[in-house]
Enzyme design. Sequence first.
Site, short mmCIF file in Angstrom:
data_model
loop_
_atom_site.label_atom_id
_atom_site.label_comp_id
_atom_site.label_asym_id
_atom_site.label_seq_id
_atom_site.Cartn_x
_atom_site.Cartn_y
_atom_site.Cartn_z
N HIS A 27 -2.57 -1.15 -4.85
CA HIS A 27 -4.01 -1.03 -5.03
C HIS A 27 -4.42 0.43 -4.94
O HIS A 27 -3.65 1.27 -4.45
CB HIS A 27 -4.77 -1.86 -3.97
CG HIS A 27 -4.51 -1.42 -2.57
ND1 HIS A 27 -5.06 -0.28 -2.03
CD2 HIS A 27 -3.75 -1.96 -1.58
CE1 HIS A 27 -4.67 -0.14 -0.77
NE2 HIS A 27 -3.86 -1.15 -0.48
N SER A 64 0.82 -1.21 0.00
CA SER A 64 0.00 0.00 0.00
C SER A 64 0.86 1.27 0.00
O SER A 64 1.67 1.46 -0.91
CB SER A 64 -0.95 -0.06 1.20
OG SER A 64 -1.95 0.92 1.11
#
Length: 254
Positions: free
Chosen positions: A154, A131
């Site tokens: 993501h 992340s």
Amino acid sequence: MHDSYWLGSAVNEQPQPEIAPDDKKKQANAIVESIQQLGQTNVPQMESNIHCMTIIGQVEGHIVLPPQNKTTKYEHLIPQLVAAEQNQKIEGILIVLNTVGGDVEAGLAIAEMISSLSKPAVTLVLGGGHSIGVPIAVSGDVSFIAETATMTIHPIRLNGLVIGVPQTFEYLDKMQERVVRFVTSHSNVTDEKFRELMFKTGELTRDIGTTVIGADAVKHGLIDRTGGLGEALKELNRLIADRKKEAAGTGVYN
């Protein structure tokens, strides 16, 4: 002979000063604390020209996380970076990551500070750099990833109440652009490839995105090389030596 031997024995056998009970208690508490915090009774003391900074667990930003969460607070890291930049004895910084991600703005702030250091900085992803850990992982001069380490890429997500108005989605889009711009400008991954990895469907449960492992992160251009601690330190020392040579040519070294 007998008298002198006796006198020497008496001198050698002088009673040592007793440690006060309070001091004994302090020493015992210090040992217990060292075991609890570091898993060892003795911490090796040595002078080093390299400052090691760890980013472990979840990056904590403006919201205080529950006490059971393993966190790295960005307000603890920023003074470390400032001190390392100012300390003339520190010639290089090693950043070790094993993080699940966390606060976007805090992660970007840390990444921006690392990338703006005048001293050589090498990042090493161990375990995971997921992340918002991705921008931090690419923020150094050279980045490494262990062969078994993973990175999850993501889109930005929000927790809690989300106001479903156009402004909210515009804000998210701008935040996303900040992350994409930083990663692509500090690594060899292209904008198209990074977005492809970010919005890939079918690989992650209940979400979109991609998990890349070790060599794949290098293949995509996210990370420079695969390797561990030895390789990362060797490269950092090489960067330090190059900086010294460059400074010797100009006559300026900070």
